[in-house]
Structure formats: structure tokens, C-alpha cells
Scaffold this active site. Sequence first.
Site, PDB file in Angstrom:
ATOM      1  N   PRO A   1     118.014  42.623 128.826  1.00 57.12           N
ATOM      2  CA  PRO A   1     118.123  43.369 130.275  1.00 57.12           C
ATOM      3  C   PRO A   1     118.098  44.660 130.157  1.00 57.12           C
ATOM      4  O   PRO A   1     118.878  45.291 129.506  1.00 57.12           O
ATOM      5  CB  PRO A   1     119.539  42.663 130.812  1.00 57.12           C
ATOM      6  CG  PRO A   1     120.312  42.364 129.558  1.00 57.12           C
ATOM      7  CD  PRO A   1     119.124  41.760 128.711  1.00 57.12           C
ATOM      8  N   ASN A   2     117.532  45.516 131.362  1.00 58.34           N
ATOM      9  CA  ASN A   2     117.430  46.747 131.619  1.00 58.34           C
ATOM     10  C   ASN A   2     116.646  47.808 130.572  1.00 58.34           C
ATOM     11  O   ASN A   2     116.488  48.823 130.743  1.00 58.34           O
ATOM     12  CB  ASN A   2     118.934  47.466 131.801  1.00 58.34           C
ATOM     13  CG  ASN A   2     119.704  46.786 132.914  1.00 58.34           C
ATOM     14  OD1 ASN A   2     119.265  46.663 133.897  1.00 58.34           O
ATOM     15  ND2 ASN A   2     120.915  46.139 132.782  1.00 58.34           N
TER      16      ASN A   2
ATOM     17  N   ARG B   1     116.080  56.205 133.125  1.00 56.10           N
ATOM     18  CA  ARG B   1     117.175  56.493 133.535  1.00 56.10           C
ATOM     19  C   ARG B   1     118.079  56.826 132.406  1.00 56.10           C
ATOM     20  O   ARG B   1     117.818  56.291 131.069  1.00 56.10           O
ATOM     21  CB  ARG B   1     117.900  55.325 134.201  1.00 56.10           C
ATOM     22  CG  ARG B   1     117.005  54.805 135.287  1.00 56.10           C
ATOM     23  CD  ARG B   1     117.686  55.156 136.647  1.00 56.10           C
ATOM     24  NE  ARG B   1     116.313  55.055 137.454  1.00 56.10           N
ATOM     25  CZ  ARG B   1     116.062  53.781 138.280  1.00 56.10           C
ATOM     26  NH1 ARG B   1     116.740  52.836 138.012  1.00 56.10           N
ATOM     27  NH2 ARG B   1     115.158  54.049 139.120  1.00 56.10           N
TER      28      ARG B   1
ATOM     29  N   TYR C   1     119.999  57.016 126.108  1.00 55.27           N
ATOM     30  CA  TYR C   1     119.254  56.128 125.555  1.00 55.27           C
ATOM     31  C   TYR C   1     117.630  56.955 125.141  1.00 55.27           C
ATOM     32  O   TYR C   1     116.845  56.207 124.648  1.00 55.27           O
ATOM     33  CB  TYR C   1     118.513  55.083 126.447  1.00 55.27           C
ATOM     34  CG  TYR C   1     119.895  54.099 126.419  1.00 55.27           C
ATOM     35  CD1 TYR C   1     120.252  53.345 125.430  1.00 55.27           C
ATOM     36  CD2 TYR C   1     120.513  54.069 127.603  1.00 55.27           C
ATOM     37  CE1 TYR C   1     121.512  52.546 125.460  1.00 55.27           C
ATOM     38  CE2 TYR C   1     121.709  53.123 127.820  1.00 55.27           C
ATOM     39  CZ  TYR C   1     122.060  52.274 126.709  1.00 55.27           C
ATOM     40  OH  TYR C   1     123.170  51.440 126.930  1.00 55.27           O
TER      41      TYR C   1
ATOM     42  N   ASN D   1     116.674  42.988 120.470  1.00 57.57           N
ATOM     43  CA  ASN D   1     117.649  43.838 121.204  1.00 57.57           C
ATOM     44  C   ASN D   1     118.232  42.934 122.374  1.00 57.57           C
ATOM     45  O   ASN D   1     117.529  43.056 123.277  1.00 57.57           O
ATOM     46  CB  ASN D   1     116.858  45.316 121.664  1.00 57.57           C
ATOM     47  CG  ASN D   1     118.100  46.134 122.156  1.00 57.57           C
ATOM     48  OD1 ASN D   1     119.164  45.638 122.366  1.00 57.57           O
ATOM     49  ND2 ASN D   1     117.725  47.449 121.965  1.00 57.57           N
TER      50      ASN D   1
ATOM     51  N   ALA E   1     122.756  43.795 126.549  1.00 60.79           N
ATOM     52  CA  ALA E   1     124.157  43.660 127.165  1.00 60.79           C
ATOM     53  C   ALA E   1     124.486  42.171 126.812  1.00 60.79           C
ATOM     54  O   ALA E   1     125.519  41.697 126.609  1.00 60.79           O
ATOM     55  CB  ALA E   1     124.472  43.941 128.725  1.00 60.79           C
TER      56      ALA E   1
ATOM     57  N   GLU F   1     119.127  41.513 114.344  1.00 62.25           N
ATOM     58  CA  GLU F   1     119.805  42.159 115.656  1.00 62.25           C
ATOM     59  C   GLU F   1     119.297  43.568 115.705  1.00 62.25           C
ATOM     60  O   GLU F   1     119.877  44.364 114.557  1.00 62.25           O
ATOM     61  CB  GLU F   1     121.313  41.892 115.716  1.00 62.25           C
ATOM     62  CG  GLU F   1     121.880  42.672 117.061  1.00 62.25           C
ATOM     63  CD  GLU F   1     123.451  42.304 116.816  1.00 62.25           C
ATOM     64  OE1 GLU F   1     123.867  41.619 116.031  1.00 62.25           O
ATOM     65  OE2 GLU F   1     124.173  43.199 117.719  1.00 62.25           O
TER      66      GLU F   1
ATOM     67  N   HIS G   1     119.727  47.562 117.783  1.00 58.82           N
ATOM     68  CA  HIS G   1     120.187  48.435 118.839  1.00 58.82           C
ATOM     69  C   HIS G   1     119.600  49.792 118.683  1.00 58.82           C
ATOM     70  O   HIS G   1     119.724  50.395 117.488  1.00 58.82           O
ATOM     71  CB  HIS G   1     121.735  48.289 118.919  1.00 58.82           C
ATOM     72  CG  HIS G   1     122.360  47.167 119.181  1.00 58.82           C
ATOM     73  ND1 HIS G   1     122.221  46.473 120.447  1.00 58.82           N
ATOM     74  CD2 HIS G   1     122.877  46.287 118.543  1.00 58.82           C
ATOM     75  CE1 HIS G   1     122.560  45.203 120.218  1.00 58.82           C
ATOM     76  NE2 HIS G   1     123.259  44.987 119.046  1.00 58.82           N
TER      77      HIS G   1
ATOM     78  N   ARG H   1     130.663  53.306 120.294  1.00 64.15           N
ATOM     79  CA  ARG H   1     130.674  53.227 121.823  1.00 64.15           C
ATOM     80  C   ARG H   1     132.143  52.608 122.283  1.00 64.15           C
ATOM     81  O   ARG H   1     133.068  52.513 121.637  1.00 64.15           O
ATOM     82  CB  ARG H   1     129.315  52.656 122.407  1.00 64.15           C
ATOM     83  CG  ARG H   1     128.112  53.504 121.905  1.00 64.15           C
ATOM     84  CD  ARG H   1     126.945  53.153 122.736  1.00 64.15           C
ATOM     85  NE  ARG H   1     126.801  53.284 124.009  1.00 64.15           N
ATOM     86  CZ  ARG H   1     126.015  52.666 124.801  1.00 64.15           C
ATOM     87  NH1 ARG H   1     124.983  52.011 124.418  1.00 64.15           N
ATOM     88  NH2 ARG H   1     126.082  53.204 126.310  1.00 64.15           N
TER      89      ARG H   1
HETATM   90  O1  CA2 Z   1     121.945  50.304 122.017  1.00 64.59           O
HETATM   91  C1  CA2 Z   1     121.193  49.289 122.459  1.00 64.59           C
HETATM   92  O2  CA2 Z   1     120.212  49.120 122.179  1.00 64.59           O
HETATM   93  C2  CA2 Z   1     121.927  48.451 123.524  1.00 64.59           C
HETATM   94  O3  CA2 Z   1     121.378  47.170 123.149  1.00 64.59           O
HETATM   95  C3  CA2 Z   1     121.274  48.786 124.995  1.00 64.59           C
HETATM   96  C4  CA2 Z   1     121.920  48.088 125.883  1.00 64.59           C
HETATM   97  C5  CA2 Z   1     123.623  47.934 125.742  1.00 64.59           C
HETATM   98  O4  CA2 Z   1     124.389  47.199 126.776  1.00 64.59           O
HETATM   99  C6  CA2 Z   1     124.253  47.685 124.444  1.00 64.59           C
HETATM  100  O5  CA2 Z   1     125.389  47.718 124.394  1.00 64.59           O
HETATM  101  C7  CA2 Z   1     123.477  48.497 123.382  1.00 64.59           C
HETATM  102  C8  CA2 Z   1     121.788  48.587 127.269  1.00 64.59           C
HETATM  103  C9  CA2 Z   1     120.352  48.644 127.694  1.00 64.59           C
HETATM  104  C10 CA2 Z   1     119.889  49.202 128.953  1.00 64.59           C
HETATM  105  O6  CA2 Z   1     119.088  50.131 128.969  1.00 64.59           O
HETATM  106  C11 CA2 Z   1     118.923  51.188 129.646  1.00 64.59           C
HETATM  107  C12 CA2 Z   1     118.025  51.883 129.648  1.00 64.59           C
HETATM  108  C13 CA2 Z   1     118.050  53.180 130.638  1.00 64.59           C
HETATM  109  C14 CA2 Z   1     118.871  53.049 131.791  1.00 64.59           C
HETATM  110  C15 CA2 Z   1     119.710  52.215 131.764  1.00 64.59           C
HETATM  111  C16 CA2 Z   1     120.039  51.419 130.847  1.00 64.59           C
END
Ligand code: CA2
Length: 151
Positions: free
Chosen positions: A9-10, A17, A22, A73, A76, A97, A99, A106
Site C-alpha cells: 500500500p501507498n 508525496r 522516500y 515490499n 505497512a 523482504e 524496504h 524509524r
Molecule cells: O521503507 C519502506 O519501503 C516501507 O516499506 C515503506 C512503507 C512503510 O510503511 C514501511 O514501514 C517501510 C510506506 C510506503 C508508503 O509510501 C509512500 C510513498 C509516498 C508518500 C507516502 C507514502
Amino acid sequence: MKVLFLNGPNLNLLGQREPEVYGRTTLADIEANVRKEAKALKVEIDFRQSNLEGQLVDWIQAAKGEFDVIVINAAAYTHTSIALRDAISAVGIPTIEIHLSNVHAREKFRHKSLIAPVCCGQITGFGANSYILAVQASVNVNAKPDGGKKR
Ligand code: CA2
């Protein structure tokens, strides 16, 4: 060999964003770089993203017999999803896995991964390069005598 890249997700928002967390690279940019590396290593890839936990579970289940390695990946869902963990465990395909950020540096709730115990290993904190490292790791996972299978 065939590697299935799954994004949770996201991650479709990458580059649009929160660039301070990121970066500015989009998921499409990452996919293009992964395809380049995969071609160089003679690996076939499929690259998918979903915001839905059930869709990710369906893709993991359907990967049986189709893919040699899964790279995920789970975003969340990494920290919450017993369903993803059970699916990875059930299909028995070596899974890596990954990230973008270093989840261990974090918030505390990101330190725990529910999928880590059923994965071969974790690549975390190298930004978009985590995906390239995962292509390289996939080749090695598959070269192991036990096919990278674990428990
Ligand atoms: O660091 C990573 O790749 C994560 O998997 C990214 C997830 C986070 O919940 C994990 O703890 C670590 C979040 C992905 C959301 O991506 C976004 C990208 C742009 C704007 C907002 C969120």
C-alpha cells in the site's frame, strides 16, 4: 528464472508525496531500473503493486509453480499482516523482504516485521537500490542447494 516483485500500500505514491522520506524516484522509475538489472542477470520479472492486502495474498498464492523467487515490499502490511506471513509460508517460494527506508532506524512500530521469520532475508535502507540488490539476491537465493527454502 522468474522473480515476482510485489509492492504494498501507498507505494504507488512514491515520488509524488513525502520526498524527504522516500525520495523523488517513482515506482515506475524503480521498475525500469529493476528490469535493466534483471535483463543483465538474465532474470525474468513481473512487477506489481496493490493497496489491498487480499490482492497481495492472491498473487502470492498464484505464484506457486510460476515464480522461483518473490521479492516483497509489503509496506505497512509488513508490520501488521499475519495473512501475508501465512501466504508466504504456505507457498514455500523463497521470499526476500525489502524496504526503501531503514525500518530499524524509524519509529518503534516499524522495527517489527511479521513476515521476516518466513523470508530468506531482509534488504532495508538502501532507497531504490534495495530493489536492485534484491534482483542480485534472488539469483543467489535460487543458486542455494536447498533453493533458498527455509523451515
Ligand atoms: O521503507 C519502506 O519501503 C516501507 O516499506 C515503506 C512503507 C512503510 O510503511 C514501511 O514501514 C517501510 C510506506 C510506503 C508508503 O509510501 C509512500 C510513498 C509516498 C508518500 C507516502 C507514502
